[in-house]
Design a protein around this motif. Structure first.
Motif, mmCIF file in Angstrom:
data_model
loop_
_atom_site.group_PDB
_atom_site.id
_atom_site.type_symbol
_atom_site.label_atom_id
_atom_site.label_comp_id
_atom_site.label_asym_id
_atom_site.label_seq_id
_atom_site.Cartn_x
_atom_site.Cartn_y
_atom_site.Cartn_z
ATOM 1 N N UNK A 86 0.807 -1.301 0.080
ATOM 2 C CA UNK A 86 0.202 -0.142 0.076
ATOM 3 C C UNK A 86 0.911 1.227 -0.072
ATOM 4 N N UNK A 87 1.799 1.236 0.954
ATOM 5 C CA UNK A 87 2.744 2.692 0.961
ATOM 6 C C UNK A 87 4.140 2.352 0.189
ATOM 7 N N UNK A 88 4.652 1.233 0.368
ATOM 8 C CA UNK A 88 5.839 1.120 -0.481
ATOM 9 C C UNK A 88 7.087 1.470 0.190
ATOM 10 N N UNK A 89 7.085 2.334 1.144
ATOM 11 C CA UNK A 89 8.317 2.883 1.957
ATOM 12 C C UNK A 89 8.117 2.873 3.313
ATOM 13 N N UNK A 90 8.002 1.620 3.780
ATOM 14 C CA UNK A 90 7.931 1.412 5.245
ATOM 15 C C UNK A 90 9.285 1.254 5.813
ATOM 16 N N UNK A 91 9.560 2.398 6.741
ATOM 17 C CA UNK A 91 10.854 2.525 7.539
ATOM 18 C C UNK A 91 10.902 1.594 8.695
ATOM 19 N N UNK A 92 10.232 1.157 9.378
ATOM 20 C CA UNK A 92 10.188 0.184 10.645
ATOM 21 C C UNK A 92 8.780 0.072 10.749
ATOM 22 N N UNK A 93 8.615 -1.094 11.781
ATOM 23 C CA UNK A 93 7.177 -1.810 12.194
ATOM 24 C C UNK A 93 7.435 -2.264 13.337
ATOM 25 N N UNK A 94 6.525 -1.968 14.434
ATOM 26 C CA UNK A 94 6.371 -2.424 15.787
ATOM 27 C C UNK A 94 5.132 -2.848 16.160
ATOM 28 N N UNK A 95 5.020 -4.161 16.600
ATOM 29 C CA UNK A 95 3.968 -4.513 17.106
ATOM 30 C C UNK A 95 3.759 -4.676 18.632
ATOM 31 N N UNK A 96 2.685 -4.298 19.400
ATOM 32 C CA UNK A 96 2.621 -4.309 20.720
ATOM 33 C C UNK A 96 1.302 -5.109 21.227
ATOM 34 N N UNK A 97 1.722 -5.704 22.325
ATOM 35 C CA UNK A 97 0.923 -6.598 22.991
ATOM 36 C C UNK A 97 -0.189 -5.533 23.558
ATOM 37 N N UNK A 98 -1.406 -6.195 24.182
ATOM 38 C CA UNK A 98 -2.476 -5.387 24.960
ATOM 39 C C UNK A 98 -1.902 -4.655 26.120
ATOM 40 N N UNK A 99 -1.007 -5.187 26.626
ATOM 41 C CA UNK A 99 -0.395 -4.788 27.890
ATOM 42 C C UNK A 99 0.635 -3.565 27.651
ATOM 43 N N UNK A 100 1.028 -3.402 26.320
ATOM 44 C CA UNK A 100 2.000 -2.512 26.001
ATOM 45 C C UNK A 100 3.399 -2.942 25.681
ATOM 46 N N UNK A 101 3.690 -4.277 25.881
ATOM 47 C CA UNK A 101 5.144 -4.767 25.493
ATOM 48 C C UNK A 101 5.244 -5.045 24.249
ATOM 49 N N UNK A 102 6.206 -4.835 23.910
ATOM 50 C CA UNK A 102 6.740 -5.060 22.298
ATOM 51 C C UNK A 102 6.775 -6.535 22.050
ATOM 52 N N UNK A 103 5.894 -6.862 21.128
ATOM 53 C CA UNK A 103 5.684 -8.140 20.742
ATOM 54 C C UNK A 103 6.644 -8.702 19.411
ATOM 55 N N UNK A 104 6.870 -7.720 18.458
ATOM 56 C CA UNK A 104 7.568 -7.905 17.397
ATOM 57 C C UNK A 104 8.010 -6.754 16.690
ATOM 58 N N UNK A 105 9.280 -6.646 16.312
ATOM 59 C CA UNK A 105 9.940 -5.401 15.586
ATOM 60 C C UNK A 105 10.638 -5.657 14.361
ATOM 61 N N UNK A 106 10.504 -4.772 13.296
ATOM 62 C CA UNK A 106 11.086 -4.761 12.078
ATOM 63 C C UNK A 106 11.661 -3.636 11.752
ATOM 64 N N UNK A 107 12.967 -3.599 11.260
ATOM 65 C CA UNK A 107 13.420 -2.287 10.451
ATOM 66 C C UNK A 107 14.111 -2.574 9.342
#
Length: 125
Positions: A86-107
């Motif tokens: 859709x955007x083509x230019x994603x720099x980073x992506x972070x996914x967070x659990x419902x409690x706010x802790x980091x679930x997944x990260x991609x750079x």
């Protein structure tokens, strides 16, 4: 002083409907993750593609959220692929659990680039 009075039939139906809506949203939030991602503006995208420094607080780049994502789709990369299509230019992506802790990260830089001695990002061979 009025005190407690029983709810009318219409008030009770409205109360139950709101309670069921909130319970459904809480249950959905417990089973899903919130994805935060940054899409680059054209100038920063050009700099990233040519190994130049990126302005990390650029006012034209956008940080956005995508709520209620499946954890399995985040881990498999389906969410990232959909965002890149859709955007083509994603720099980073972070996914967070419902409690706010980091679930997944991609750079992006860590996936396709490495840092040289001067701190610039150059493509991996």
């Amino acid at each position: 002083m009025a005190g407690n009075k029983p709810l009318s039939h219409e008030e009770f139906k409205a109360y139950r409907k709101e309670r069921d809506r909130l319970n459904k949203s809480f249950e959905t939030a417990k089973r899903t993750v919130k994805v935060m991602y940054k899409s680059l503006c054209p100038a920063c995208e050009y700099n990233a593609a040519h190994g130049k420094k990126i302005i990390y607080n650029c006012p034209h780049c956008r940080v956005r959220y995508w709520n209620n994502c499946s954890p399995l789709q985040v881990k498999n990369g389906h969410i990232l692929t959909a965002l890149q299509n859709h955007y083509g230019n994603i720099e980073w992506l972070k996914a967070f659990n419902p409690d706010g802790s980091l679930f997944y990260e991609w750079r992006r830089h860590e996936q396709r680039y490495r840092q040289d001695i001067d701190g610039r990002w150059v493509p991996k061979e």
